[in-house]
Design an enzyme around this catalytic site. Structure first.
Site, PDB file in Angstrom:
ATOM      1  N   HIS A   1     -10.120   1.407   2.041  1.00  0.00           N
ATOM      2  CA  HIS A   1      -9.634   2.748   2.409  1.00  0.00           C
ATOM      3  C   HIS A   1     -10.805   3.691   2.710  1.00  0.00           C
ATOM      4  O   HIS A   1     -10.690   4.593   3.548  1.00  0.00           O
ATOM      5  CB  HIS A   1      -8.798   3.346   1.272  1.00  0.00           C
TER       6      HIS A   1
ATOM      7  N   CYS B   1       0.851  -1.188   0.000  1.00  0.00           N
ATOM      8  CA  CYS B   1       0.000   0.000   0.000  1.00  0.00           C
ATOM      9  C   CYS B   1       0.885   1.235   0.000  1.00  0.00           C
ATOM     10  O   CYS B   1       1.876   1.282   0.738  1.00  0.00           O
ATOM     11  CB  CYS B   1      -0.893  -0.009   1.241  1.00  0.00           C
TER      12      CYS B   1
ATOM     13  N   HIS C   1      -9.192  -3.837  -1.658  1.00  0.00           N
ATOM     14  CA  HIS C   1      -8.195  -3.041  -0.947  1.00  0.00           C
ATOM     15  C   HIS C   1      -8.556  -1.558  -1.014  1.00  0.00           C
ATOM     16  O   HIS C   1      -8.547  -0.866   0.006  1.00  0.00           O
ATOM     17  CB  HIS C   1      -6.809  -3.301  -1.561  1.00  0.00           C
ATOM     18  N   GLU C   2      -8.856  -1.077  -2.235  1.00  0.00           N
ATOM     19  CA  GLU C   2      -9.142   0.359  -2.390  1.00  0.00           C
ATOM     20  C   GLU C   2     -10.415   0.755  -1.641  1.00  0.00           C
ATOM     21  O   GLU C   2     -10.463   1.811  -1.004  1.00  0.00           O
ATOM     22  CB  GLU C   2      -9.253   0.738  -3.873  1.00  0.00           C
TER      23      GLU C   2
HETATM   24 NI    NI Z   1      -3.690   1.140  -0.099  1.00  0.00          NI
END
Ligand code: NI
Length: 187
Positions: free
Chosen positions: A146, A100, A142-143
């Site tokens: 966030h 990341c 993953h995105e």
């Molecule tokens: Ni990330």
């Protein structure tokens, strides 16, 4: 329009839940998205979420033509995904290595759904709906994490599989891969 600096883990705002975008096709939104593409290109990332440049709105971008870690994986179209919703298509979980841009130099083994459907909107407000598997599904999960204030280390099941890229590789825990902080696997 410019590349912005990427916030790193420890910054409070990375752990906040982001707000939905209400207005599409605005100068403000277009400018944010251009800054995100510029930042992702400057960092040679494969994906980026708005909170990583300090804007807590539900906007992510991702996509690449080739991926050195997954040479056989199909390219992912460059995508702007706003107000995303993810649904797992089945219960199958895959463990895979992630990096990341907000956790530079590190890698971790993270469980993710293998097959998902994701929906949301593009920057003009047109609906997007797709199914994704494998690394594409991993990138989107993953995105979107966030946007809920979740960084990948929080999902690691066994912290032995979290560490500095070079050391994980040297110890044989992780197969060799590009270890520069801004590799293509940087999300
Ligand atoms: Ni990330």
């Amino acid at each position: 329009m410019a590349a912005r600096s990427v916030l790193r883990m420890g910054e409070n705002s990375l752990f906040e839940s982001s707000d939905e975008v209400q207005d599409f096709a605005t100068v403000k939104l277009d400018s944010l998205i251009q800054d995100m593409w510029d930042t992702m290109a400057a960092e040679e990332g494969a994906g980026l979420a708005a909170p990583q440049i300090g804007v807590n709105l539900r906007v992510v971008i991702f996509g690449y033509e080739t991926n050195s870690r997954y040479p056989d994986a199909p390219a992912i179209d460059e995508t702007v995904l706003i107000n995303p919703v993810i649904t797992a298509l089945d219960e199958q979980i895959e463990e895979g290595w992630e990096g990341c841009l907000s956790v530079p130099g590190m890698r971790g083994l993270v469980p993710r759904y293998a097959s998902i459907r994701y929906s949301g909107f593009d920057q003009a407000g047109r609906p997007i709906e797709r199914e994704a598997q494998g690394f594409h599904a991993r990138v989107v999960q993953h995105e979107c994490d966030h946007l809920d204030g979740i960084l990948y280390p929080q999902r690691i099941r066994d912290m032995r599989y979290f560490g500095f890229c070079q050391e994980l590789e040297d110890s044989g825990l992780m197969s060799p891969q590009p270890c520069d902080d801004d590799g293509i696997d940087a999300l």
